[in-house]
Motif scaffolding. Structure first.
Motif, short mmCIF file in Angstrom:
data_model
loop_
_atom_site.label_atom_id
_atom_site.label_comp_id
_atom_site.label_asym_id
_atom_site.label_seq_id
_atom_site.Cartn_x
_atom_site.Cartn_y
_atom_site.Cartn_z
N ASP A 96 45.45 -41.36 -72.63
CA ASP A 96 45.26 -41.18 -71.26
C ASP A 96 45.28 -41.85 -70.79
O ASP A 96 45.40 -42.41 -69.43
CB ASP A 96 45.41 -39.62 -71.00
CG ASP A 96 46.04 -39.00 -71.72
OD1 ASP A 96 46.65 -39.00 -72.52
OD2 ASP A 96 45.07 -37.21 -72.48
N LEU A 97 44.17 -42.69 -70.58
CA LEU A 97 43.81 -43.77 -70.31
C LEU A 97 43.73 -45.15 -70.41
O LEU A 97 43.96 -45.88 -69.39
CB LEU A 97 41.43 -44.21 -70.51
CG LEU A 97 40.57 -42.83 -70.65
CD1 LEU A 97 39.56 -43.86 -71.23
CD2 LEU A 97 40.79 -42.91 -69.11
N TYR A 98 44.76 -45.36 -70.81
CA TYR A 98 45.47 -46.61 -71.76
C TYR A 98 47.20 -46.85 -70.97
O TYR A 98 47.59 -47.87 -70.81
CB TYR A 98 45.45 -46.89 -72.42
CG TYR A 98 45.97 -48.85 -73.59
CD1 TYR A 98 45.07 -49.20 -73.49
CD2 TYR A 98 47.13 -48.70 -73.59
CE1 TYR A 98 45.40 -50.60 -73.30
CE2 TYR A 98 47.68 -49.85 -73.95
CZ TYR A 98 46.89 -51.29 -73.65
OH TYR A 98 47.29 -52.27 -74.14
N ARG A 99 47.51 -45.51 -70.35
CA ARG A 99 48.48 -45.15 -70.39
C ARG A 99 49.33 -45.81 -69.38
O ARG A 99 51.23 -46.25 -68.91
CB ARG A 99 49.31 -43.36 -70.32
CG ARG A 99 48.94 -42.86 -68.96
CD ARG A 99 48.59 -41.62 -68.61
NE ARG A 99 48.21 -40.54 -67.31
CZ ARG A 99 47.66 -40.03 -67.83
NH1 ARG A 99 48.32 -38.81 -68.22
NH2 ARG A 99 47.14 -39.72 -66.47
N ASP A 100 48.85 -46.12 -68.51
CA ASP A 100 49.14 -46.97 -66.95
C ASP A 100 49.75 -48.83 -67.55
O ASP A 100 50.39 -49.32 -66.70
CB ASP A 100 48.25 -47.30 -65.77
CG ASP A 100 48.08 -45.52 -65.45
OD1 ASP A 100 49.41 -45.03 -65.41
OD2 ASP A 100 47.63 -45.94 -64.51
N ARG A 101 49.54 -49.50 -68.57
CA ARG A 101 49.59 -50.65 -69.11
C ARG A 101 50.57 -50.70 -70.42
O ARG A 101 51.03 -51.31 -71.26
CB ARG A 101 48.64 -50.80 -70.23
CG ARG A 101 47.07 -51.16 -69.26
CD ARG A 101 45.89 -51.35 -70.27
NE ARG A 101 44.63 -51.39 -69.04
CZ ARG A 101 43.73 -51.95 -69.62
NH1 ARG A 101 43.29 -52.97 -70.52
NH2 ARG A 101 42.30 -52.37 -69.05
N LEU A 102 51.63 -48.93 -70.36
CA LEU A 102 52.52 -49.40 -70.93
C LEU A 102 54.14 -49.40 -70.20
O LEU A 102 54.12 -48.71 -69.58
CB LEU A 102 52.60 -47.73 -71.63
CG LEU A 102 51.25 -47.73 -72.56
CD1 LEU A 102 51.66 -45.88 -73.28
CD2 LEU A 102 51.25 -48.17 -73.84
N GLU A 103 54.94 -50.09 -71.23
CA GLU A 103 55.88 -50.33 -70.09
C GLU A 103 57.12 -50.03 -70.76
O GLU A 103 57.31 -49.71 -72.28
CB GLU A 103 56.43 -51.32 -70.13
CG GLU A 103 55.19 -51.91 -68.77
CD GLU A 103 55.64 -53.52 -69.02
OE1 GLU A 103 56.85 -54.13 -68.58
OE2 GLU A 103 54.80 -54.16 -67.35
N ASP A 104 58.22 -49.76 -70.77
CA ASP A 104 59.50 -49.14 -71.74
C ASP A 104 60.00 -50.36 -72.75
O ASP A 104 59.95 -51.92 -71.76
CB ASP A 104 61.03 -48.54 -70.83
CG ASP A 104 60.55 -47.88 -69.75
OD1 ASP A 104 59.81 -46.81 -70.61
OD2 ASP A 104 60.91 -47.64 -69.06
N PHE A 105 60.82 -50.51 -73.47
CA PHE A 105 61.61 -51.31 -74.39
C PHE A 105 62.25 -52.37 -73.52
O PHE A 105 63.26 -51.36 -72.71
CB PHE A 105 62.45 -50.88 -75.71
CG PHE A 105 61.81 -50.48 -76.18
CD1 PHE A 105 61.06 -51.96 -77.48
CD2 PHE A 105 60.72 -49.49 -77.03
CE1 PHE A 105 60.65 -52.30 -78.81
CE2 PHE A 105 60.04 -48.97 -77.91
CZ PHE A 105 59.86 -50.30 -78.99
N PRO A 106 62.73 -53.09 -73.48
CA PRO A 106 64.02 -54.64 -72.96
C PRO A 106 64.88 -54.25 -73.92
O PRO A 106 65.46 -52.32 -74.32
CB PRO A 106 63.13 -55.69 -73.28
CG PRO A 106 62.70 -55.76 -74.72
CD PRO A 106 61.77 -53.73 -74.16
N ASP A 107 65.42 -54.16 -72.78
CA ASP A 107 67.79 -53.77 -73.31
C ASP A 107 68.08 -54.06 -74.09
O ASP A 107 67.03 -55.60 -74.79
CB ASP A 107 68.74 -53.78 -71.73
CG ASP A 107 68.49 -53.29 -70.26
OD1 ASP A 107 67.57 -52.51 -70.70
OD2 ASP A 107 68.38 -53.53 -69.44
N ARG A 108 68.47 -53.93 -74.73
CA ARG A 108 69.23 -54.11 -75.84
C ARG A 108 70.51 -55.50 -75.74
O ARG A 108 71.01 -54.52 -74.86
CB ARG A 108 70.35 -53.03 -77.07
CG ARG A 108 69.13 -52.14 -77.47
CD ARG A 108 70.02 -50.96 -78.49
NE ARG A 108 69.34 -50.31 -78.88
CZ ARG A 108 68.40 -49.16 -78.79
NH1 ARG A 108 68.72 -48.87 -77.33
NH2 ARG A 108 67.43 -48.49 -79.37
N VAL A 109 70.32 -56.25 -77.22
CA VAL A 109 71.32 -57.83 -76.61
C VAL A 109 72.30 -57.48 -77.84
O VAL A 109 73.43 -57.11 -77.07
CB VAL A 109 70.41 -58.88 -76.69
CG1 VAL A 109 71.42 -59.81 -76.31
CG2 VAL A 109 69.33 -59.08 -75.90
#
Length: 338
Positions: free
Chosen positions: A53-66
Motif C-alpha cells: 500500500d505504501l509502495y503502490r504509487d511506484r507501480l506502472e503498467d506493462f509496456p505494449d507488446r511488440v
C-alpha cells in the motif's frame, strides 16, 4: 530460511504485483516482488500488503507488446527493453509446459553474461523468485519467475572490455583492490561503461562446491563492507552484496556445472558496482546497539525503503554480527519509505 506456509499472503501480494510491469519512469526497477518475497521468507508475510500500500504509487503498467518471442527469434530480442512484455509472455508459456528447474537451467547460461542490466535488479528478482519456488511451488510463484526472467532477458546487458588486474586471495582484499572509475560519469549505464579494470578473484575455481563456498565468501565480504563504505552511495552499493547473493541462493536449483561460471559473473557484478559507487575513503562504523536478526529486520521493515529491506534480507542470510551491523547502517543512511 524461507517460510513455506505464508497463509496465502505472499501469493496474494504477488498477484497484486503482477498487474504491474517491472519498471517505472523509463527504467527504474519495480522492487515490490523482491521485497514481499523477502518479508515472507523471514516470517513477515502479514506485513506485505501494508508495505505494498505504501509502495503502490511506484507501480506502472506493462509496456505494449511488440511481437511474440519464439524459440527461433529469441536471440534478436535479447536485451531489447521494448520487449519486456513479449519476453514475459514467452516465459509464461514456457513455464506452463515445462518444469521450472528445466527452464532455469536452459536460460541461466544465456542470461548470465547480461546480469548487469537493470542495475543488477534482473538477477536479484530471479533469485527471490527461485527462493520462493524452492520453498513451495504454486501458480503465483511460477508467474513471478516468468516475470523475473522476462525482465532479465529484456534488460540483458553484458559487460566487455575489462582488463584484468592482479588478484587477491580473499574476497575482502579483492574488493579493497577494486579501482574507482574516473569521476564525472552519471547514471548506472554510463558508469558501467566506464568500468575498464577489475582485479581477478577466484578465477581459477572449477569445482562446484568450492565455487559455492567462494560465492558465500563474496556475499559475506560485500555485506560487511557496506558498514564502512555504504556512504559512497547508500542505495547502489547495496547491490554489491544483494546481486551475488541472488546468484548464491539460485545455485542449488541449477546444474552443478553452472556453479563456477556463476561465481565469476557474480564477482564481476559485485566488483563493478564497487568500482562505480565506492567512496574515496571508508569510515569507521560502530552500531548503536547489538540487535538480534529479528530486531534488525523489524527496523528495516519500519524504515520501509526497499533497498534497506533487501540488504537486511541478505544480512540475515549471512547471519553474523558484522552483517547485521551493515543492515543497521543502511537504515541510518537511507531515506525511509513514506
Amino acid at each position: 530460511m524461507a517460510i513455506t506456509d505464508t497463509s496465502g499472503q505472499l501469493e496474494e501480494a504477488l498477484e497484486r504485483v503482477h498487474a504491474s510491469g517491472p519498471e517505472r519512469d523509463g527504467w527504474l526497477s519495480n522492487h515490490a516482488p523482491m521485497v514481499v518475497e523477502a518479508l515472507a521468507a523471514h516470517g513477515h508475510a502479514g506485513a506485505v500488503h501494508h508495505w505494498l500500500d505504501l509502495y503502490r504509487d511506484r507501480l506502472e503498467d506493462f509496456p505494449d507488446r511488440v511481437a511474440p518471442v519464439t524459440d527461433d527469434n529469441w536471440a534478436s530480442a535479447l536485451g531489447d527493453p521494448r520487449r519486456i512484455t513479449d519476453w514475459t509472455d514467452h516465459y509464461s508459456r514456457t513455464l506452463a509446459d515445462r518444469p521450472w528447474r528445466s527452464v532455469l537451467a536452459e536460460w541461466w547460461p544465456r542470461l548470465l553474461p547480461g546480469m548487469y542490466g537493470g542495475a543488477t535488479h534482473t538477477v536479484i528478482r530471479v533469485g527471490h523468485a527461485v527462493r520462493a519456488l524452492q520453498a513451495g511451488e504454486n501458480a503465483p510463484r511460477l508467474t513471478e519467475l516468468a516475470h523475473a526472467l522476462g525482465y532479465w532477458a529484456a534488460r540483458h546487458q553484458p559487460i566487455a572490455g575489462v582488463a584484468a588486474l592482479p588478484g587477491a586471495p580473499t574476497a575482502t582484499e579483492a574488493l579493497d583492490a577494486v579501482p574507482a572509475i574516473e569521476p564525472g560519469h552519471l547514471g548506472f549505464r554510463t558508469r558501467l561503461a566506464a568500468v575498464r579494470r577489475l582485479p581477478v578473484w577466484a578465477g581459477d575455481v572449477a569445482d562446484p562446491d568450492t565455487a559455492k563456498d567462494r560465492l558465500a565468501e563474496l556475499v559475506r565480504a560485500a555485506t560487511h563492507r557496506y558498514a564502512t563504505h555504504g556512504h559512497g552511495e547508500p542505495t547502489m552499493l547495496v547491490h554489491a552484496a544483494t546481486a551475488p547473493n541472488a546468484v548464491l541462493r539460485t545455485l542449488d536449483a541449477l546444474p552443478r556445472e553452472l556453479w563456477a561460471p556463476s561465481l565469476r559473473a557474480a564477482w564481476t557484478a559485485s566488483a563493478a558496482v564497487t568500482a562505480m559507487y565506492g567512496p574515496v575513503e571508508p569510515v569507521a562504523h560502530v552500531p548503536p546497539a547489538r540487535l538480534t536478526a529479528e530486531e534488525v529486520l523489524e527496523k528495516a521493515l519500519a524504515h520501509g525503503d526497499e533497498h534497506v529491506i533487501k540488504l537486511a534480507d541478505t544480512a540475515l542470510d549471512v547471519g553474523d554480527e558484522p552483517a547485521l551491523a551493515a543492515a543497521l547502517r543502511a537504515v541510518e543512511l537511507s531515506e525511509p519509505l513514506v
